[in-house]
Design a protein around this motif. Structure first.
Motif, PDB file in Angstrom:
ATOM      1  N   ALA A 390       0.842  -1.192   0.000  1.00 17.92           N
ATOM      2  CA  ALA A 390       0.000   0.000   0.000  1.00 17.92           C
ATOM      3  C   ALA A 390       0.882   1.248   0.000  1.00 17.92           C
ATOM      4  CB  ALA A 390      -0.887  -0.018   1.238  1.00 17.92           C
ATOM      5  N   GLU A 391       0.250   2.388  -0.302  1.00 13.91           N
ATOM      6  CA  GLU A 391       0.957   3.656  -0.383  1.00 13.91           C
ATOM      7  C   GLU A 391       1.542   4.065   0.972  1.00 13.91           C
ATOM      8  OE1 GLU A 391      -0.127   8.220  -1.757  1.00 13.91           O
ATOM      9  OE2 GLU A 391      -1.624   6.636  -1.931  1.00 13.91           O
ATOM     10  N   ILE A 392       2.712   4.696   0.928  1.00 12.41           N
ATOM     11  CA  ILE A 392       3.288   5.260   2.151  1.00 12.41           C
ATOM     12  C   ILE A 392       3.109   6.780   2.064  1.00 12.41           C
ATOM     13  CG2 ILE A 392       5.433   5.623   3.456  1.00 12.41           C
ATOM     14  CD1 ILE A 392       6.407   2.934   2.250  1.00 12.41           C
ATOM     15  N   TYR A 393       2.739   7.405   3.142  1.00  8.03           N
ATOM     16  CA  TYR A 393       2.491   8.861   3.125  1.00  8.03           C
ATOM     17  C   TYR A 393       3.719   9.597   3.636  1.00  8.03           C
ATOM     18  CZ  TYR A 393      -2.163   7.174   2.283  1.00  8.03           C
ATOM     19  OH  TYR A 393      -3.229   6.515   1.736  1.00  8.03           O
ATOM     20  N   HIS A 394       4.457  10.242   2.732  1.00  5.52           N
ATOM     21  CA  HIS A 394       5.634  11.021   3.140  1.00  5.52           C
ATOM     22  C   HIS A 394       5.211  12.435   3.475  1.00  5.52           C
ATOM     23  CE1 HIS A 394       8.902   8.238   2.460  1.00  5.52           C
ATOM     24  NE2 HIS A 394       8.188   7.754   1.460  1.00  5.52           N
ATOM     25  N   ILE A 395       5.614  12.914   4.639  1.00  7.71           N
ATOM     26  CA  ILE A 395       5.219  14.272   5.046  1.00  7.71           C
ATOM     27  C   ILE A 395       6.412  15.032   5.625  1.00  7.71           C
ATOM     28  CG2 ILE A 395       2.842  13.569   5.548  1.00  7.71           C
ATOM     29  CD1 ILE A 395       3.624  13.757   8.566  1.00  7.71           C
ATOM     30  N   LYS A 396       6.247  16.359   5.740  1.00  2.00           N
ATOM     31  CA  LYS A 396       7.207  17.203   6.473  1.00  2.00           C
ATOM     32  C   LYS A 396       6.862  17.070   7.961  1.00  2.00           C
ATOM     33  CE  LYS A 396       9.210  19.445   2.943  1.00  2.00           C
ATOM     34  NZ  LYS A 396       8.521  18.669   1.920  1.00  2.00           N
ATOM     35  N   PRO A 397       7.844  17.366   8.842  1.00  2.00           N
ATOM     36  CA  PRO A 397       7.539  17.184  10.270  1.00  2.00           C
ATOM     37  C   PRO A 397       6.703  18.326  10.841  1.00  2.00           C
ATOM     38  CG  PRO A 397       9.828  17.855  10.029  1.00  2.00           C
ATOM     39  CD  PRO A 397       9.272  17.747   8.640  1.00  2.00           C
ATOM     40  N   ASN A 398       5.540  18.583  10.260  1.00  2.00           N
ATOM     41  CA  ASN A 398       4.633  19.571  10.857  1.00  2.00           C
ATOM     42  C   ASN A 398       3.184  19.141  10.666  1.00  2.00           C
ATOM     43  OD1 ASN A 398       3.525  20.755   8.336  1.00  2.00           O
ATOM     44  ND2 ASN A 398       5.657  21.427   8.052  1.00  2.00           N
ATOM     45  N   LEU A 399       2.316  19.716  11.508  1.00  2.00           N
ATOM     46  CA  LEU A 399       0.918  19.304  11.566  1.00  2.00           C
ATOM     47  C   LEU A 399       0.197  19.529  10.229  1.00  2.00           C
ATOM     48  CD1 LEU A 399      -1.186  18.133  13.461  1.00  2.00           C
ATOM     49  CD2 LEU A 399      -1.779  20.467  14.155  1.00  2.00           C
ATOM     50  N   ALA A 400       0.484  20.673   9.591  1.00  2.00           N
ATOM     51  CA  ALA A 400      -0.192  20.993   8.339  1.00  2.00           C
ATOM     52  C   ALA A 400       0.079  19.928   7.282  1.00  2.00           C
ATOM     53  CB  ALA A 400       0.276  22.361   7.834  1.00  2.00           C
ATOM     54  N   SER A 401       1.342  19.513   7.235  1.00  2.00           N
ATOM     55  CA  SER A 401       1.712  18.497   6.251  1.00  2.00           C
ATOM     56  C   SER A 401       1.008  17.175   6.559  1.00  2.00           C
ATOM     57  CB  SER A 401       3.228  18.326   6.266  1.00  2.00           C
ATOM     58  OG  SER A 401       3.622  17.386   5.319  1.00  2.00           O
ATOM     59  N   PHE A 402       0.909  16.856   7.853  1.00  2.00           N
ATOM     60  CA  PHE A 402       0.210  15.626   8.225  1.00  2.00           C
ATOM     61  C   PHE A 402      -1.259  15.688   7.833  1.00  2.00           C
ATOM     62  CE2 PHE A 402      -2.601  13.545  11.347  1.00  2.00           C
ATOM     63  CZ  PHE A 402      -2.400  12.240  10.900  1.00  2.00           C
ATOM     64  N   GLU A 403      -1.868  16.880   8.097  1.00  2.00           N
ATOM     65  CA  GLU A 403      -3.309  16.962   7.825  1.00  2.00           C
ATOM     66  C   GLU A 403      -3.626  16.929   6.338  1.00  2.00           C
ATOM     67  OE1 GLU A 403      -4.481  20.147  10.480  1.00  2.00           O
ATOM     68  OE2 GLU A 403      -5.029  18.652  11.998  1.00  2.00           O
ATOM     69  N   GLU A 404      -2.681  17.378   5.554  1.00  2.00           N
ATOM     70  CA  GLU A 404      -2.834  17.257   4.111  1.00  2.00           C
ATOM     71  C   GLU A 404      -2.854  15.764   3.721  1.00  2.00           C
ATOM     72  OE1 GLU A 404      -0.060  19.094   0.901  1.00  2.00           O
ATOM     73  OE2 GLU A 404      -0.775  20.641   2.331  1.00  2.00           O
ATOM     74  N   ALA A 405      -1.923  15.027   4.326  1.00  2.00           N
ATOM     75  CA  ALA A 405      -1.880  13.584   4.055  1.00  2.00           C
ATOM     76  C   ALA A 405      -3.150  12.904   4.556  1.00  2.00           C
ATOM     77  CB  ALA A 405      -0.663  12.956   4.730  1.00  2.00           C
ATOM     78  N   LEU A 406      -3.629  13.371   5.715  1.00  2.00           N
ATOM     79  CA  LEU A 406      -4.825  12.766   6.317  1.00  2.00           C
ATOM     80  C   LEU A 406      -6.034  12.899   5.388  1.00  2.00           C
ATOM     81  CD1 LEU A 406      -5.828  11.305   8.828  1.00  2.00           C
ATOM     82  CD2 LEU A 406      -6.359  13.521   9.850  1.00  2.00           C
ATOM     83  N   LYS A 407      -6.074  14.029   4.668  1.00  2.00           N
ATOM     84  CA  LYS A 407      -7.168  14.215   3.700  1.00  2.00           C
ATOM     85  C   LYS A 407      -7.144  13.099   2.663  1.00  2.00           C
ATOM     86  CE  LYS A 407      -7.499  19.071   3.389  1.00  2.00           C
ATOM     87  NZ  LYS A 407      -6.844  20.109   2.582  1.00  2.00           N
ATOM     88  N   ARG A 408      -5.947  12.844   2.167  1.00  2.00           N
ATOM     89  CA  ARG A 408      -5.810  11.773   1.160  1.00  2.00           C
ATOM     90  C   ARG A 408      -6.166  10.402   1.746  1.00  2.00           C
ATOM     91  NH1 ARG A 408      -0.492  11.025  -1.230  1.00  2.00           N
ATOM     92  NH2 ARG A 408       0.464  12.367   0.332  1.00  2.00           N
ATOM     93  N   ILE A 409      -5.734  10.217   3.001  1.00  2.00           N
ATOM     94  CA  ILE A 409      -6.017   8.935   3.655  1.00  2.00           C
ATOM     95  C   ILE A 409      -7.524   8.751   3.822  1.00  2.00           C
ATOM     96  CG2 ILE A 409      -5.772   7.634   5.825  1.00  2.00           C
ATOM     97  CD1 ILE A 409      -2.971   8.951   6.110  1.00  2.00           C
ATOM     98  N   ASN A 410      -8.198   9.802   4.265  1.00  2.00           N
ATOM     99  CA  ASN A 410      -9.646   9.713   4.483  1.00  2.00           C
ATOM    100  C   ASN A 410     -10.407   9.497   3.182  1.00  2.00           C
ATOM    101  OD1 ASN A 410      -9.572   9.867   7.237  1.00  2.00           O
ATOM    102  ND2 ASN A 410      -9.685  12.124   7.289  1.00  2.00           N
ATOM    103  N   GLN A 411      -9.885  10.118   2.110  1.00  2.00           N
ATOM    104  CA  GLN A 411     -10.526   9.880   0.810  1.00  2.00           C
ATOM    105  C   GLN A 411     -10.515   8.407   0.439  1.00  2.00           C
ATOM    106  OE1 GLN A 411      -8.337  12.451  -1.773  1.00  2.00           O
ATOM    107  NE2 GLN A 411      -9.494  14.262  -1.174  1.00  2.00           N
ATOM    108  N   LYS A 412      -9.431   7.740   0.871  1.00  2.00           N
ATOM    109  CA  LYS A 412      -9.317   6.303   0.564  1.00  2.00           C
ATOM    110  C   LYS A 412     -10.181   5.460   1.489  1.00  2.00           C
ATOM    111  CE  LYS A 412      -5.178   5.500  -1.840  1.00  2.00           C
ATOM    112  NZ  LYS A 412      -4.004   4.622  -1.916  1.00  2.00           N
ATOM    113  N   GLY A 413     -10.673   6.093   2.564  1.00  2.00           N
ATOM    114  CA  GLY A 413     -11.581   5.405   3.456  1.00  2.00           C
ATOM    115  C   GLY A 413     -10.950   4.284   4.256  1.00  2.00           C
ATOM    116  N   ARG A 414      -9.645   4.432   4.631  1.00  2.00           N
ATOM    117  CA  ARG A 414      -9.029   3.361   5.418  1.00  2.00           C
ATOM    118  C   ARG A 414      -9.078   3.621   6.908  1.00  2.00           C
ATOM    119  NH1 ARG A 414      -3.434   1.488   4.103  1.00  2.00           N
ATOM    120  NH2 ARG A 414      -3.309   2.136   1.950  1.00  2.00           N
TER     121      ARG A 414
END
Ligand SMILES: *Cc1c(COP(=O)(O)O)cnc(C)c1O
Length: 414
Positions: A390-414
């Protein structure tokens, strides 16, 4: 106390004393250990077994050693896991995983055969042990041989997975990588075994080594409350494991430990190396050697020594053989991981994928109590999953970057 009376040719029935020999001098048939079941019946009961330490040696009267166990003292008695999530996903009633990915010191069922082979090598006073291996056997002989103080020669095909090579070389055996496939390695080792007085666990010690595989069958029965399941799916390389699982059930029947034997045995292979499954489907007893080409390297034996006997066991039990593609193998590894939290090596993927195929074909009933033999740990063949996970979510070490990734994760519904 001795319970083995000798070795017997599986073809012509000639008997031999207990020695490091493996083929009949007359007909070249393979030799097999012969037990005194009347004596075993007096010594062994369910109660005696239950009182013993939870290792494969709890069935020692049914293993071909003369003295006490000396090697692999913590191997075996791996979990039998009720696979409820996987069963639900597949729409089947009662499914178990015999989980040999864990508890064994070298994380595959080869710890069983090596425990018996090296104890026997001690009894025969060998100082050097050796093997021809598709990977897991190399790992087990390297490790158990180190602990038991043997000199070790390990022969592998040069193309083996890196993680499997590292898993062996760390114990500092003499590791010999041969330019060729397993069948080339095995042929070379037979020549070497004729010349040097070494205990080749799967050549001249093979009749003893192979018996170790029975313990997986004994454990399944004991862990099901002294019942044999309706069906067992077993991966096949040389075909030895499958043959011995069937032998284990028949021995328990003979000893009166199980009343009736209704289990069907199913053999699993990779389509890239499926000489036994091919013979089954063609309805012939002739196993035609093939050149392996599959991700399931631990099962990549093109000319299986016990292929014929595995085929007979499958037929005698009323089971079947099937084979599956590399993609099906990888999908099954991932399915087992995400439903049951068990990371199996490629052979485990072969077993599960074959089970799924047998279900679809109607060869195994969805109402059966089925056991899948998952025989090795996935960390040993992790490279097959590179770029296939499965995809790995690479982010910068800050909350904004994580929440951007979280949007993508939620779209996938996992
Ligand atoms: C060796 C092996 C098998 C099967 O071996 P046989 O040669 O058929 O006895 C199954 N699974 C794994 C992981 C193995 O290493």
């Amino acid at each position: 106390m001795k319970y083995v009376t000798g070795l017997r040719c599986r073809e012509c029935g000639r008997e031999y004393p207990v020695e490091p020999v493996y083929v009949c001098e007359f007909c070249f048939g393979p030799l097999e250990a012969v037990y005194d079941y009347t004596k075993i019946k007096k010594a062994l009961s369910k109660r005696t077994i239950e009182k013993r330490p939870k290792t494969l040696w709890r069935y020692k009267e049914l293993l071909p050693i003369d003295g006490e166990p000396q090697v692999g003292l913590s191997s075996g008695f791996t979990p039998l896991v009720r696979a409820e999530n996987l069963a639900k996903y597949l729409g089947v009633k009662e499914l178990y995983i015999k989980d040999d990915t864990t508890l064994h010191p070298t994380l595959s069922f080869k710890d069983r055969v090596v425990a018996v082979a090296l104890t026997k090598a001690k009894e025969f006073s060998f100082d050097t042990v050796a093997c021809a291996s598709t990977g897991n056997l190399a790992h087990a002989v390297s490790a158990h041989g180190a602990k038991a103080g043997f000199k070790r020669f390990i022969f592998i095909p040069a193309t083996l997975e890196h993680s499997k090579i590292i898993a062996s070389i760390v114990y500092e055996p003499n590791l010999v990588a041969v330019d060729g496939n397993y069948d080339d390695v095995n042929r070379l080792c037979s020549e070497i075994a004729n010349k040097y007085r070494w205990a080749f666990v799967n050549i001249n010690i093979r009749p003893f080594y192979a018996e170790g595989s029975k313990t997986i069958g004994f454990e399944i029965v004991e862990q099901l409350g002294w019942q044999s399941p309706d069906s067992i799916v077993v991966p096949c390389a040389s075909g030895s494991l499958l043959t011995k699982v069937w032998k284990a059930l028949k021995e328990f029947k003979e000893l009166g430990i199980i009343k009736n034997l209704k289990t069907k045995i199913y053999g699993a292979q990779a389509t890239g190396c499926c000489p036994i499954s091919t013979a089954f489907k063609l309805g012939t007893d002739v196993i035609r050697p093939v050149k392996p080409n599959t991700v399931a390297k631990s099962l990549a034996i093109g000319n299986p020594a016990d292929g014929y006997y595995a085929l007979q066991a499958v037929k005698e039990s009323g089971g079947a053989m099937e084979d599956v593609s590399d993609d099906e193998i990888i999908d099954a590894i991932k399915l087992l991981a995400k439903t049951e939290g068990i990371f199996a090596e490629t052979a485990g993927g072969v077993t599960l994928a074959t089970y799924i195929k047998l279900l679809k074909e109607g060869n195994i009933d969805r109402k059966d109590c089925t056991v899948l033999c998952i025989t090795g740990n996935g960390l040993k063949t992790s490279e097959v999953l590179y770029e296939r996970t499965a995809e790995i979510y690479h982010i910068k070490p800050n909350l904004a970057s994580f929440e951007e990734a979280l949007k993508r994760i939620n779209q996938k519904g996992r």
